[in-house]
Design an enzyme around this catalytic site. Structure first.
Site, PDB file in Angstrom:
ATOM      1  N   GLY A  42      -0.614  -0.691   1.009  1.00  0.00           N
ATOM      2  CA  GLY A  42      -1.791  -0.283   1.769  1.00  0.00           C
ATOM      3  C   GLY A  42      -1.705  -0.741   3.214  1.00  0.00           C
ATOM      4  O   GLY A  42      -0.992  -1.693   3.539  1.00  0.00           O
ATOM      5  N   CYS A  43      -2.439  -0.087   4.082  1.00  0.00           N
ATOM      6  CA  CYS A  43      -2.350  -0.388   5.513  1.00  0.00           C
ATOM      7  C   CYS A  43      -2.838  -1.810   5.810  1.00  0.00           C
ATOM      8  O   CYS A  43      -2.087  -2.632   6.347  1.00  0.00           O
ATOM      9  CB  CYS A  43      -3.112   0.648   6.334  1.00  0.00           C
TER      10      CYS A  43
END
Length: 310
Positions: free
Chosen positions: A114-115
């Site tokens: 995930g970012c």
């Protein structure tokens, strides 16, 4: 010729992956017409004809997409949250350890980090791994991101010339401490407790800055900020994730410093008593499509930076 299908090519991550793959002369992209791209039978056919499939879909849609696969040789790279803590899936952050890299090479199922999670895990995993930070640590972090991370709807809101004036200032969200990246950061970083997490979206297109504050008392007894720096510097020597001595220019860190790039920069600031762990990258780069392409390169045996903007 490696056949690749992007399920969800119209989204921000899928489109960036498609653009990066345009540089590959040894890849055949399987595409669907606008009428077919949401047709289950057409998607299933494309997926099972492919050597590699990128899933650029919402979580539940990604879970459903995996069930369409009958071809046991097809490799799946999922950019959603759906499978990041699934022990049957490799976690696509090869810089963390040799084991992570080998898992990417040998697995048919790879989950792209995930970012927000990427920046936190990059900072915390090595400290827990080395014993500098105990697994029992209670941590907090904040992450400042560009609005592209919110997808097409948020992009349209921010780029509307008549947008609401509230969008002219940074906006904190996930106030109930239930952001979907929390489980990911806890499990991948090998922590015993969920951290406090304060994500903040602001009025620039892309870029991300993660900050993890630490008191020296949170470190394992006898460890210092110098130990923290040494471990992170040894862990991240490039070419994609690099430790640098200072991220700031004249005392300021620009969150969009690596906008459009697929790299990540790591640093440590603060002082002996109050330590700041810092990571800067593009939420659409090392925080999404860049990480996915890096994993693809590892699978194909290419240079990890091939097709990336470093």
């Amino acid at each position: 010729m490696t056949k690749i299908f992007i399920d969800g090519k119209a989204g921000t991550t899928g489109l960036r992956i498609y653009q990066r793959l345009s540089k590959y002369s040894d890849v055949e992209l399987i595409t669907l017409s606008e009428a077919e791209r949401k047709d289950t039978a057409a998607r299933k056919r494309a997926m099972n004809q492919s050597d590699i499939v990128f899933l650029c879909l919402p979580d539940q849609a990604a879970r459903e997409a995996v069930t369409l696969l009958d071809n046991p040789e097809t490799i799946v790279l999922d950019t959603s949250t759906a499978h990041r803590t699934n022990p049957g899936w490799a976690y696509g952050f090869p810089e963390l350890s040799d084991q992570h890299r080998e898992s990417i090479i040998n697995s048919k199922r790879i989950s792209v980090p995930g970012c927000h999670a990427s920046g936190f895990i990059a900072l915390i995993y090595p400290l827990v791994e080395s014993g500098i930070l105990p697994k029992s640590a209670y941590l907090s972090f904040h992450s400042l991101t560009g609005y592209s991370g919110g997808g097409k709807m948020m992009i349209a809101e921010y780029e509307d010339p008549d947008r609401d004036k509230s969008l002219n200032s940074p906006r904190q969200y996930a106030l109930g401490q239930n952001h979907k990246h929390l489980i990911e950061v806890k499990i991948i970083s090998q922590l015993e407790h969920l951290p406090h997490f304060s994500p903040i979206v602001s009025g620039f297109y892309s870029g991300m800055q993660v900050t993890v504050p630490l008191f020296k008392e949170q470190l394992t007894s006898g460890k210092t900020v110098q130990d923290v720096v040494q471990v992170l510097k040894q862990k991240y020597q490039g070419p994609i994730v690099s430790y640098i001595d200072s991220l700031d220019v004249n005392g300021f860190i620009a969150t969009n410093k690596l906008q459009g790039m697929d790299s990540m920069q790591i640093s440590v600031a603060g002082n002996e008593d109050r330590i700041l762990l810092l990571s800067v990258y593009d939420n659409l780069g090392k925080g999404a499509s860049g990480a996915a392409i890096q994993c693809l390169n590892i699978i194909l045996g290419k240079e990890e930076t091939y097709g990336l903007e470093i």
